[in-house]
Design an enzyme around this catalytic site. Structure first.
Site, PDB file in Angstrom:
ATOM      1  CE  LYS A 107     -11.823  17.360-144.221  1.00 41.52           C
ATOM      2  NZ  LYS A 107     -13.153  19.267-144.112  1.00 41.52           N
ATOM      3  CE  LYS A 189     -13.454  24.395-139.578  1.00 44.97           C
ATOM      4  NZ  LYS A 189     -14.079  24.354-138.489  1.00 44.97           N
ATOM      5  CE  LYS A 192     -18.340  17.739-135.461  1.00 50.12           C
ATOM      6  NZ  LYS A 192     -18.354  17.779-136.897  1.00 50.12           N
TER       7      LYS A 192
HETATM    8  P1  ADP Z   1     -15.911  20.499-138.442  1.00 49.04           P
HETATM    9  O1  ADP Z   1     -15.533  21.293-138.855  1.00 49.04           O
HETATM   10  O2  ADP Z   1     -15.524  21.085-136.545  1.00 49.04           O
HETATM   11  O3  ADP Z   1     -15.937  18.588-137.790  1.00 49.04           O
HETATM   12  P2  ADP Z   1     -18.721  20.159-139.148  1.00 49.04           P
HETATM   13  O4  ADP Z   1     -18.191  20.214-140.143  1.00 49.04           O
HETATM   14  O5  ADP Z   1     -19.599  19.081-138.215  1.00 49.04           O
HETATM   15  O6  ADP Z   1     -17.640  20.684-137.753  1.00 49.04           O
HETATM   16  O7  ADP Z   1     -19.671  21.510-138.981  1.00 49.04           O
HETATM   17  C1  ADP Z   1     -21.150  21.885-138.152  1.00 49.04           C
HETATM   18  C2  ADP Z   1     -21.086  23.112-138.036  1.00 49.04           C
HETATM   19  O8  ADP Z   1     -20.397  23.427-136.829  1.00 49.04           O
HETATM   20  C3  ADP Z   1     -20.977  23.456-139.286  1.00 49.04           C
HETATM   21  O9  ADP Z   1     -22.274  24.386-139.351  1.00 49.04           O
HETATM   22  C4  ADP Z   1     -19.852  24.573-139.602  1.00 49.04           C
HETATM   23  O10 ADP Z   1     -19.522  25.995-139.812  1.00 49.04           O
HETATM   24  C5  ADP Z   1     -19.519  24.592-137.515  1.00 49.04           C
HETATM   25  N1  ADP Z   1     -18.216  24.858-137.129  1.00 49.04           N
HETATM   26  C6  ADP Z   1     -17.020  24.351-137.017  1.00 49.04           C
HETATM   27  N2  ADP Z   1     -16.100  24.881-136.434  1.00 49.04           N
HETATM   28  C7  ADP Z   1     -16.794  26.248-136.433  1.00 49.04           C
HETATM   29  C8  ADP Z   1     -15.804  27.171-135.830  1.00 49.04           C
HETATM   30  N3  ADP Z   1     -14.738  27.446-135.141  1.00 49.04           N
HETATM   31  N4  ADP Z   1     -16.262  28.510-135.443  1.00 49.04           N
HETATM   32  C9  ADP Z   1     -17.650  28.642-136.018  1.00 49.04           C
HETATM   33  N5  ADP Z   1     -17.999  27.835-136.603  1.00 49.04           N
HETATM   34  C10 ADP Z   1     -17.962  26.284-137.049  1.00 49.04           C
END
Ligand code: ADP
Length: 326
Positions: A107, A189, A192
């Site tokens: 970040k 990965k 969002k």
């Molecule tokens: P993002 O990283 O998309 O902003 P969050 O931080 O809100 O998502 O994470 C919400 C949930 O989704 C967490 O449990 C996170 O481990 C899971 N998650 C997010 N991206 C992935 C991914 N590419 N593969 C597997 N799990 C994911």
């Protein structure tokens, strides 16, 4: 216990890393799932879209199969006890370990102009989210492994310093490895907010899904039998195995082995299977999103149950720390 930040549309990674397990767990466990709105402020200081994002994440959780009658679905900011526990845990978290956290370093790289203390203490707030319900199992994707390890450390330190109160929480995927859904461009990965054209969202329409899948990175194709599968193609097989039947995936794997695979055919198949998977969730989420009366009821019910559980934990924590004078 688990949570998702309202920082944009939910995607395939959120679904297979987290939501899918929430849905399975609600039958067997006492579950608490929240929309992590406080967490989103660390990276999204502009709150104009916050309300619609929160309502959408709620709708997408329900559309994915969460039943608010069985699992407690609530908003983080409605449970002030979490902030109190966060404050208490901050005394047990050290600057050095927080600075070393991978997500913090990432970040700092992404938003050097806004390295706020909330970003640094993100894992502490996350530990408070979990520990406020004295939760043991935390269904999350692979990217959260390090945060869970930190939560265990904070729980241990609390128990050691003040007395036994918290179980040590662990990342949970029904005994299987944690999931990481890779992005379609072969870099990192699905996420969002970071790489929208390489991420499949549960809100994407059919054309958008097809477009993104057809553009996914592969390679020029195997030149001979049994050639090594490059990472981009391996990722595509992995994504395919989430939504396509085993036999069909095996067929394409065999084709690759023979050196005869046609990536365009494989992608067409994947695109159609993806459309079949995403469409019903998107349509359901859309209709729930517009039913604000229902969403308000869900949130009120969630607040009541989560508030009760959190209140009890804070009462015990104050007592065990001796923050109780009469
Ligand atoms: P993002 O990283 O998309 O902003 P969050 O931080 O809100 O998502 O994470 C919400 C949930 O989704 C967490 O449990 C996170 O481990 C899971 N998650 C997010 N991206 C992935 C991914 N590419 N593969 C597997 N799990 C994911």
């Amino acid at each position: 216990m688990s949570g998702i930040r309202p920082t944009g549309f939910l995607h395939l990674g959120n679904y297979f890393g987290a939501l899918q397990n929430y849905v399975r767990m609600q039958d067997e466990y006492d579950c608490y799932f929240m929309v992590a709105d406080w967490h989103s402020l660390t990276t999204h200081p502009d709150t104009k879209e916050l309300r619609s994002s929160v309502l959408r994440v709620l709708a997408e959780n329900i559309a994915a199969g969460i039943d608010p009658e069985r699992a407690c679905l609530y908003l983080q900011s409605q449970i002030p006890e979490i902030a109190e526990l966060y404050l208490l845990l901050n005394m047990l978290a050290y600057k050095g370990e927080l600075e070393k956290t991978n997500t913090f370093k990432e970040k700092v790289r992404l938003q050097p102009e806004n390295v706020n203390a909330g970003l640094l203490t993100y894992p502490v707030l996350q530990a408070a989210d979990i520990m406020i319900h004295r939760a043991k199992y935390v269904p999350v994707g692979k990217d959260q492994e390090q945060h869970l390890e930190m939560a265990r450390n904070f729980a241990q330190r609390f128990n050691h310093r003040y007395g036994e109160l918290f179980p040590e929480p662990a990342a949970f995927n029904f005994g299987k490895e944690l999931v990481k859904v890779p992005s379609l461009d072969g870099a990192g990965k699905m996420s969002k907010s970071e790489n929208q054209y390489a991420t499949l969202y549960l809100a994407d329409n059919d054309d958008m899904i097809r477009k993104k899948v057809m553009k996914a990175k592969t390679d020029t194709g195997p030149i001979k039998e049994n050639s090594e599968i490059p990472e981009t193609v391996h990722n595509l097989f992995l994504i395919m195995s989430l939504v396509t039947g085993k036999d069909v995936v095996m067929h394409y794997e065999e084709e690759h082995k023979k050196g005869a695979i046609r990536y365009a055919d494989m992608k067409k198949q994947l695109a159609e299977d993806m459309v079949k998977f995403i469409t019903p969730i998107r349509e359901k989420a859309e209709s729930i999103y517009h039913d604000e009366k229902y969403l308000k009821q869900v949130v009120e019910k969630g607040r009541e149950k989560a508030g009760k559980s959190a209140g009890e934990t804070i009462r015990l924590a104050r007592e065990i720390i001796r923050l109780k004078y009469f």
